[in-house]
Design a protein around this motif. Structure first.
Motif, mmCIF file in Angstrom:
data_model
loop_
_atom_site.group_PDB
_atom_site.id
_atom_site.type_symbol
_atom_site.label_atom_id
_atom_site.label_comp_id
_atom_site.label_asym_id
_atom_site.label_seq_id
_atom_site.Cartn_x
_atom_site.Cartn_y
_atom_site.Cartn_z
ATOM 1 N N SER A 159 -7.437 -17.807 -25.148
ATOM 2 C CA SER A 159 -5.900 -16.631 -25.606
ATOM 3 C C SER A 159 -5.312 -16.302 -24.244
ATOM 4 C CB SER A 159 -6.062 -14.981 -26.806
ATOM 5 O OG SER A 159 -7.497 -14.816 -25.823
ATOM 6 N N TRP A 178 -2.107 -21.762 -28.522
ATOM 7 C CA TRP A 178 -3.381 -21.601 -28.426
ATOM 8 C C TRP A 178 -3.966 -22.582 -28.925
ATOM 9 C CZ3 TRP A 178 -3.733 -18.696 -24.176
ATOM 10 C CH2 TRP A 178 -2.519 -17.932 -23.411
ATOM 11 N N PRO A 179 -5.446 -23.205 -28.384
ATOM 12 C CA PRO A 179 -5.837 -23.557 -27.308
ATOM 13 C C PRO A 179 -4.883 -23.495 -25.673
ATOM 14 C CG PRO A 179 -6.516 -24.219 -28.842
ATOM 15 C CD PRO A 179 -6.064 -23.746 -29.319
#
Length: 77
Positions: free
Chosen positions: A57, A6-7
């Motif tokens: 997320s 992530w991202p």
């Protein structure tokens, strides 16, 4: 989703009736920074909405999808 870094870029995709401001309602719930595309059916009764956005997320993705799922007539792809 735990194995993802992530991202990451995520593609949201929905089909909605082309009436009553539903497209704008969905667009308002999606990330402002997303890349949007819209495709109408040949009869113009429905619109496919695609939004590709950098998401932080899985929880963020789920939250947006659950809100859009509450809009009557929307199909989540």
């Amino acid at each position: 989703m735990e194995t993802e870094t992530w991202p990451l870029k995520y593609m949201f995709k929905f089909i909605t009736p082309n009436n009553s401001g539903k497209v704008e309602e969905i667009k308002a719930l999606l990330p402002d920074h997303g890349e949007f595309s819209f495709k109408h059916t040949s009869s113009l009764k429905h619109v496919a909405i695609t939004c590709i956005a950098l998401m932080d997320s899985a929880d963020q993705i789920i939250e947006i999808t659950e809100k859009i799922d509450q809009i009557e007539g929307v199909l989540i792809l």
